[in-house]
Design an enzyme around this catalytic site. Sequence first.
Site: not given
Ligand code: NDP
Length: 463
Positions: A41, A46, A49, A185, A189, A271, A443, A448
């Site tokens: 983080c 976080c 970012k 996410y 972002e 992910g 307001h 609101e």
């Molecule tokens: P996410 O799980 O949020 O998103 C992963 C993305 O990768 C999705 O669009 C997914 O598609 C895609 N994907 C996964 N596997 C494949 C594949 N084989 N082929 C094509 N596309 C694929 O992961 P992030 O990396 O964005 O973030 C990781 C974690 O970090 C989050 O789960 C969150 O918990 C945390 N995070 C939180 C933040 C916040 O609170 N603001 C900010 C940044 C991170 P599909 O949807 O189809 O599976």
Amino acid sequence: MQDYDLFVIGAGSGGVRCARIAAQNGARVGIAERRHWGGTCVNLGCVPKKLMVYAAETGRMIEDAPAFGWDVQRPSSFDWYGFLAAKDREIERLNGIYVSMLEKAGIDLYTGDARLLDANTLEIGPSVLAPEAPVQRIRAKKIVLATGSTPVRLDIPGAELAITSDELFHLPERPQKVAIIGSGYIGVEFAGILAGMGSQVDLFYRQPLPLRGFDEEVRAHLKELIDLHGITQHPGTTPVRLEDIGGGKAVRLVMDDGESYEVDAVIMATGRRAAVDSLGLEAVGVTMEKGHVVAGIDGKTNIPSIYAIGDIRDQYNLTPTAIAEGHMLAEQLFNPQGRTWSFETLPKAVFFSSPVGVVGLSEEEAAKDHDLVIYTSQFTPMRQTLPKRAGKVLMKLVVDRHSDVVLGAHMVGPDAPEIIQMLAIAVTAKLTKKQLDQTVALHPSTAEEFVTMRSPTRMVDRH
Ligand code: NDP
């Protein structure tokens, strides 16, 4: 050999909180960190970012300034190098705060790689942060695994040519043309951040809409706003391979629809996985599933002396939930009348340029068990009127038709995370729509609208 009541592996958000609360409750505590005090983080998540989000937002505010009477020129370039240096100085300051906070709490700090030898013994050796660290053995009555997670790349040819969010925070130059794979996410972002800083961004994802798992109406609205921010979206596409076309400086991204794109950088935002490598979990017999440690919200694993909190157990994977898990575990072990949190109504935010804030159930989730009344509102916020900036705010309430309890609140638009954090209290307290309506509006504000939505948009019967 040192003996501890509690030893925490990993000084990220969850581990630090767990160690500190345990020490405050009289436990003898040690903590090991191999890379960054403060964890993902603070160092690669976080904090940097959000600083980048502010940087991108500042550019837009300067663009809007003439509409509010300021005699300023449109910003022409972004000093990536200078900004990253400032960001790094801030993170170094935070690293120092984390270290001194732990030391002040009387916790012993170890810099190095920790590995379990048995259910109560671990060894700490050299790591990237401390290559010369001596090997030390530690005994502890309780051991907490809090090593978090690391980004994953897709398993496709040329994947090593892509970067992840980890590397992005330290790139020597801002990529001018960038392809982002994934619309979770991180993908959403960074699309907003890089577009805001002037990069040409293409966002590739395999679903029809971004942000799988969020409310469908929120996803559809966000998709429109992503377009308005000048980001080119490629829904329903999956990458096939990456090719080096410029000695490591340019990459060709080939997609399953046959199209290919030449860019300066490909970011895989696909992910994260639990950081379990080299912890020695197999040797000690800690139960794992799909690469993460199996543990409940109480942190208990199958080994009575070993606990796991945060991303390593792959449930909520958010900083505040890791903190809450660490806090609850420390109190459960050393002061059992402790504090609890409601995890059913987690507020979540996606810090896009038009940010998303949600709490509670989406319409689709709620309709599985409830007859619903849906309230929605879309409008142009006052801040955008003079600069004629396009893009409406979406606000939505998901309400149980019989009890009138607000089950979910959703927003896309300026200040959504700040507004939803406050509304999360109402949703967690299971307040009714009538109670929201009894609240006097403030307001003029965007927030609101959440207490002035009178006419239902539609009724939805449970599926
Ligand atoms: P996410 O799980 O949020 O998103 C992963 C993305 O990768 C999705 O669009 C997914 O598609 C895609 N994907 C996964 N596997 C494949 C594949 N084989 N082929 C094509 N596309 C694929 O992961 P992030 O990396 O964005 O973030 C990781 C974690 O970090 C989050 O789960 C969150 O918990 C945390 N995070 C939180 C933040 C916040 O609170 N603001 C900010 C940044 C991170 P599909 O949807 O189809 O599976």
